[in-house]
Design a protein around this motif. Sequence first.
Motif, PDB file in Angstrom:
ATOM      1  N   GLN A   9      31.833  39.599  39.769  1.00  0.00           N
ATOM      2  CA  GLN A   9      32.367  40.650  38.898  1.00  0.00           C
ATOM      3  C   GLN A   9      32.946  40.051  37.615  1.00  0.00           C
ATOM      4  OE1 GLN A   9      32.125  43.887  39.648  1.00  0.00           O
ATOM      5  NE2 GLN A   9      31.074  43.229  41.520  1.00  0.00           N
ATOM      6  N   PRO A  10      32.661  40.641  36.479  1.00  0.00           N
ATOM      7  CA  PRO A  10      33.284  40.126  35.244  1.00  0.00           C
ATOM      8  C   PRO A  10      34.782  40.428  35.248  1.00  0.00           C
ATOM      9  CG  PRO A  10      32.025  42.123  34.794  1.00  0.00           C
ATOM     10  CD  PRO A  10      31.797  41.807  36.243  1.00  0.00           C
ATOM     11  N   PRO A  11      35.561  39.700  34.461  1.00  0.00           N
ATOM     12  CA  PRO A  11      37.008  39.956  34.440  1.00  0.00           C
ATOM     13  C   PRO A  11      37.313  41.316  33.819  1.00  0.00           C
ATOM     14  CG  PRO A  11      36.389  38.355  32.757  1.00  0.00           C
ATOM     15  CD  PRO A  11      35.152  38.617  33.570  1.00  0.00           C
ATOM     16  N   LEU A  41      43.408  38.715  44.331  1.00  0.00           N
ATOM     17  CA  LEU A  41      42.553  37.672  43.736  1.00  0.00           C
ATOM     18  C   LEU A  41      42.466  36.455  44.641  1.00  0.00           C
ATOM     19  CD1 LEU A  41      43.650  37.621  40.000  1.00  0.00           C
ATOM     20  CD2 LEU A  41      41.351  38.003  40.886  1.00  0.00           C
ATOM     21  N   PHE A  42      43.630  36.033  45.150  1.00  0.00           N
ATOM     22  CA  PHE A  42      43.634  34.849  46.020  1.00  0.00           C
ATOM     23  C   PHE A  42      42.850  35.115  47.293  1.00  0.00           C
ATOM     24  CE2 PHE A  42      47.912  33.105  44.253  1.00  0.00           C
ATOM     25  CZ  PHE A  42      47.266  32.769  43.082  1.00  0.00           C
ATOM     26  N   ASP A  43      42.958  36.355  47.789  1.00  0.00           N
ATOM     27  CA  ASP A  43      42.198  36.680  49.002  1.00  0.00           C
ATOM     28  C   ASP A  43      40.697  36.584  48.725  1.00  0.00           C
ATOM     29  OD1 ASP A  43      44.564  36.990  50.258  1.00  0.00           O
ATOM     30  OD2 ASP A  43      44.583  39.182  50.201  1.00  0.00           O
ATOM     31  N   ASP A  44      40.284  37.026  47.540  1.00  0.00           N
ATOM     32  CA  ASP A  44      38.861  36.914  47.179  1.00  0.00           C
ATOM     33  C   ASP A  44      38.430  35.447  47.120  1.00  0.00           C
ATOM     34  OD1 ASP A  44      38.819  39.622  46.998  1.00  0.00           O
ATOM     35  OD2 ASP A  44      38.577  39.723  44.819  1.00  0.00           O
ATOM     36  N   VAL A  45      39.313  34.628  46.551  1.00  0.00           N
ATOM     37  CA  VAL A  45      38.980  33.197  46.461  1.00  0.00           C
ATOM     38  C   VAL A  45      38.850  32.612  47.871  1.00  0.00           C
ATOM     39  CG1 VAL A  45      39.839  30.924  45.733  1.00  0.00           C
ATOM     40  CG2 VAL A  45      40.042  32.886  44.188  1.00  0.00           C
ATOM     41  N   GLU A  80      39.790  44.007  31.653  1.00  0.00           N
ATOM     42  CA  GLU A  80      40.515  43.859  30.378  1.00  0.00           C
ATOM     43  C   GLU A  80      41.997  43.555  30.600  1.00  0.00           C
ATOM     44  OE1 GLU A  80      40.395  43.310  26.521  1.00  0.00           O
ATOM     45  OE2 GLU A  80      38.613  43.707  27.720  1.00  0.00           O
ATOM     46  N   HIS A  81      42.582  44.125  31.642  1.00  0.00           N
ATOM     47  CA  HIS A  81      44.039  43.977  31.800  1.00  0.00           C
ATOM     48  C   HIS A  81      44.458  43.278  33.079  1.00  0.00           C
ATOM     49  CE1 HIS A  81      44.596  46.095  28.107  1.00  0.00           C
ATOM     50  NE2 HIS A  81      43.791  47.055  28.537  1.00  0.00           N
ATOM     51  N   GLY A  82      43.544  42.595  33.718  1.00  0.00           N
ATOM     52  CA  GLY A  82      43.913  41.752  34.843  1.00  0.00           C
ATOM     53  C   GLY A  82      44.084  42.504  36.157  1.00  0.00           C
ATOM     54  N   ARG A  83      44.325  41.726  37.214  1.00  0.00           N
ATOM     55  CA  ARG A  83      44.502  42.271  38.573  1.00  0.00           C
ATOM     56  C   ARG A  83      45.670  41.551  39.216  1.00  0.00           C
ATOM     57  NH1 ARG A  83      39.261  40.595  41.595  1.00  0.00           N
ATOM     58  NH2 ARG A  83      40.536  41.246  43.339  1.00  0.00           N
ATOM     59  N   PRO A  84      46.329  42.146  40.205  1.00  0.00           N
ATOM     60  CA  PRO A  84      47.419  41.455  40.885  1.00  0.00           C
ATOM     61  C   PRO A  84      46.904  40.229  41.656  1.00  0.00           C
ATOM     62  CG  PRO A  84      47.329  43.791  41.504  1.00  0.00           C
ATOM     63  CD  PRO A  84      46.094  43.503  40.703  1.00  0.00           C
TER      64      PRO A  84
END
Length: 474
Positions: A57-59, A69-73, A61-65
């Motif tokens: 997924q592309p980033p 994100l860490f769980d996705d990593v 515009e205003h980010g994600r908590p």
Amino acid sequence: MNEDEAGSQYPLEPSAQEMRAMGEHALDVLVRFIEGLRASPAVDLDGADEVVRLLGQPPSEHGRPFPGLFDDVARGAAKAFNTTGPGYLAFIPGGGLYAAAVADFIACGFNRFVNVWHAAPGFAQIEWTVIRWLDDLFGLPPGSGGILTSGGSMANFSAIATARHARLGEDFLDGTLYFSAQTHASVSKAAILAGFPQRSLRAVPATPDLAIDVEALREMVQKDRADGLRPFFVVANAGTTNSGRVDPIADVADVAREEGLWLHADAAYGGFFQLTERGRTLFRGIEACDSITLDPHKGMFLPYGTGSLLVRDRAQLREAHHVGAAYLQDLFPESEIPNFADSSPELSRDFRGLRVWLPLQLHGVDAFRAALDEKLDLTQVLYDALRSTPGFDLRWPPDLTVVPFRYRPRSGNAEEFNRRLLERINASKRVFLSSTMIDDRFVLRVCIVSFRTHRDRVEEAIDIIRSSAAELDR
Ligand SMILES: Cc1ncc(COP(=O)(O)O)c(C=O)c1O
């Protein structure tokens, strides 16, 4: 309300509280991952497509908590070869010491520039301390030096570029390089990148025990010289990737001395066994080398991206790599500590030294020696067990920690059988092996270099290998 409670007004500059929260979450993800390694599969690519899509997924515009994100990593890490796990016995296993992860975290946060000493003298000294320790470990004399590289391939490249500069000068196309047919492909790649045509590369035959044939080497060098070429570079392997075989380094050193060749040891896989008595005995003669490639991301169990090139004469390394620039004129010349950028292809780079230095300082050298001795013992256990099992064909007793083997089925095509055997062993997901070709035949190979692989896993590997062969050979 202070800034910490409110969060920072600059999204790229989190408040102290936000930094702590993010750090604690990251720590939690990592510690859970490491704690789970013993139970997690040695390889798991089931459902990798979904993870690939998720991480494609592309980033926004205003980010994600960050928790999501860490769980996705972590999901990305799970669907992979389990290179940091105890059952990973394929290729050359990776490391992943926890202390090195902490070192990288700190290094990235401080983000000092270590490639010229004047920009961060203390941190540049850390790298120089590591290089000095390595030079001493291999008995290199005063005047020796080296660099930390991204890996063995870059170290081999800088070794060849240095030897070319020192021995051949600018018109080098008549120079010839020698290495056994068992040598890692990064040596050929490095030679080609350093400007040598394929016709300059000499694959020296290996003896039946897979070591370089020293007499053939001598004859090839003499013939090339008689033909008007300029032999200048020879490689001694301190542990080949295929079989772990150590070339007779002292004998290769004799040829190098007699014929005036630059002697390079590719010790990327095996080098750190120099810490053990058995390794030191096998590597006799390595102290005569002009250069040595090492991969702390193999034998020191560090994360990928940690290689090293040691050189006998650091002035030669510098002369081969140094190109000045007006915009660097404010920097101090070399002191006791070198400007590593002048001796390497890189200018800006990560602070590799901390991830070598911190684990060494924290655990002490003996912890590494003991872990490597354990790997040598475990390899012998596996070799003896398979060799004493009917049907298994083990031609090459291990020098270090690689065991190539085949199985002789009672009927059918042996090549096909061994390919299926590998698939069946790996389907266990408790161990993960790889294969190679030796003497034009498919062989399976076990490589034991992970600091997390202990006796229990090796015994399990033996059981899985034996039972997989028995089931297929019914
Ligand atoms: C003997 C040997 N030389 C060189 C290399 C290349 O090292 P790297 O993968 O760190 O670039 C390897 C990698 O496995 C190796 O085993």
